[in-house]
Design a protein around this motif. Structure first.
Motif, PDB file in Angstrom:
ATOM      1  N   PRO A 150      -4.775  -3.595  11.070  1.00 37.91           N
ATOM      2  CA  PRO A 150      -4.118  -3.340  12.363  1.00 37.91           C
ATOM      3  C   PRO A 150      -3.604  -1.900  12.471  1.00 37.91           C
ATOM      4  O   PRO A 150      -3.551  -1.329  13.555  1.00 37.91           O
ATOM      5  CB  PRO A 150      -2.970  -4.348  12.390  1.00 37.91           C
ATOM      6  CG  PRO A 150      -2.731  -4.700  10.961  1.00 37.91           C
ATOM      7  CD  PRO A 150      -4.038  -4.563  10.264  1.00 37.91           C
ATOM      8  N   LEU A 151      -3.221  -1.322  11.333  1.00 40.32           N
ATOM      9  CA  LEU A 151      -2.704   0.050  11.311  1.00 40.32           C
ATOM     10  C   LEU A 151      -3.292   0.783  10.114  1.00 40.32           C
ATOM     11  O   LEU A 151      -3.630   0.181   9.103  1.00 40.32           O
ATOM     12  CB  LEU A 151      -1.168   0.045  11.191  1.00 40.32           C
ATOM     13  CG  LEU A 151      -0.381  -0.623  12.327  1.00 40.32           C
ATOM     14  CD1 LEU A 151       1.084  -0.750  11.938  1.00 40.32           C
ATOM     15  CD2 LEU A 151      -0.517   0.190  13.613  1.00 40.32           C
TER      16      LEU A 151
ATOM     17  N   CYS B 128      -3.636  -3.309   0.661  1.00 41.26           N
ATOM     18  CA  CYS B 128      -5.009  -3.804   0.862  1.00 41.26           C
ATOM     19  C   CYS B 128      -5.362  -4.977  -0.045  1.00 41.26           C
ATOM     20  O   CYS B 128      -6.286  -5.730   0.256  1.00 41.26           O
ATOM     21  CB  CYS B 128      -6.012  -2.667   0.631  1.00 41.26           C
ATOM     22  SG  CYS B 128      -5.844  -1.307   1.797  1.00 41.26           S
ATOM     23  N   TRP B 129      -4.631  -5.138  -1.155  1.00 44.50           N
ATOM     24  CA  TRP B 129      -5.026  -6.158  -2.123  1.00 44.50           C
ATOM     25  C   TRP B 129      -5.043  -7.566  -1.554  1.00 44.50           C
ATOM     26  O   TRP B 129      -5.970  -8.341  -1.838  1.00 44.50           O
ATOM     27  CB  TRP B 129      -4.145  -6.088  -3.364  1.00 44.50           C
ATOM     28  CG  TRP B 129      -4.382  -4.866  -4.212  1.00 44.50           C
ATOM     29  CD1 TRP B 129      -3.444  -3.980  -4.640  1.00 44.50           C
ATOM     30  CD2 TRP B 129      -5.635  -4.378  -4.711  1.00 44.50           C
ATOM     31  NE1 TRP B 129      -4.027  -2.966  -5.377  1.00 44.50           N
ATOM     32  CE2 TRP B 129      -5.381  -3.188  -5.428  1.00 44.50           C
ATOM     33  CE3 TRP B 129      -6.954  -4.828  -4.609  1.00 44.50           C
ATOM     34  CZ2 TRP B 129      -6.390  -2.456  -6.044  1.00 44.50           C
ATOM     35  CZ3 TRP B 129      -7.964  -4.096  -5.223  1.00 44.50           C
ATOM     36  CH2 TRP B 129      -7.673  -2.922  -5.933  1.00 44.50           C
TER      37      TRP B 129
END
Length: 199
Positions: free
Chosen positions: A166-167, A175-176
């Motif tokens: 989203p950002l 990210c994991w």
């Protein structure tokens, strides 16, 4: 690689495709006829797809996969849905189309046998005695009297998935959890296929 790609595209028309013969595709289409509007419509669809990919083709359809290959390999685009007519349709083909071993080909040639029609005229018992089982087996395959189902082509399975963030983020730690979700999706697919990943 080319034939593999063509085979994968043909799986859009039938679940059974074989690459048994060089530079050839065998398709079992009986179960696909209703879905694609009959044999003629299905044949046109398959031929059109192959041509869109930049390749030419000759297609033959019979009640015997071996007979279909024999006809197409010799450039005959026949459709024979009555098995009793295979003998006359195949009669003009040269014996070399059978791809028998060299010694047997020479023996047949020395006897003046050039076309399949020449063999149809001779007694089966005499052919078996003089030339052996290989020739008889090929003739039976051609007429659909012996069915040797070629091995089916197995498509390469591909997994593709993505998650859009989203950002923007510069922190790899965020990210994991998303990577874990993607890996879990991959694991689910592999379980359904009873598959694994080779490194």
């Amino acid at each position: 690689a080319v034939m593999t790609s063509l085979a994968e595209h043909c799986l859009n028309f039938t679940p059974w495709v074989s690459l048994t013969h060089p530079q050839s595709l065998l398709l079992e289409v009986q179960g696909s006829l209703l879905l694609f509007g009959g044999l003629e419509a299905l044949t046109k669809r398959v031929e059109s797809r192959i041509r869109q990919m930049g390749y030419g083709c000759v297609s033959a359809t019979t009640t015997s996969s071996f007979a279909s290959w024999l006809l197409a390999s010799q450039g005959y685009g026949n459709t024979v849905t009555d098995r009793t007519k295979l003998r006359s349709v195949l009669g003009d083909l040269p014996l070399s189309a059978l791809e028998l071993n060299g010694k047997l080909n020479r023996r047949l040639g020395l006897a003046g046998l050039r076309k399949l029609r020449d063999l149809w005229r001779l007694p089966r018992a005499g052919l078996l005695r003089r030339y052996g089982c290989e020739l008889i087996h090929c003739l039976d395959q051609a007429l659909g009297q012996t069915v040797d189902l070629p091995p089916a082509f197995q498509a390469r399975h591909r997994f593709q998935a993505e998650i859009e963030l989203p950002l923007e983020s510069l922190r790899i730690g965020q990210c994991w959890p998303l990577v874990e979700r993607l890996l879990n999706e991959l694991v689910d697919v592999l379980r359904r296929l009873d598959g694994a990943i080779a490194g």
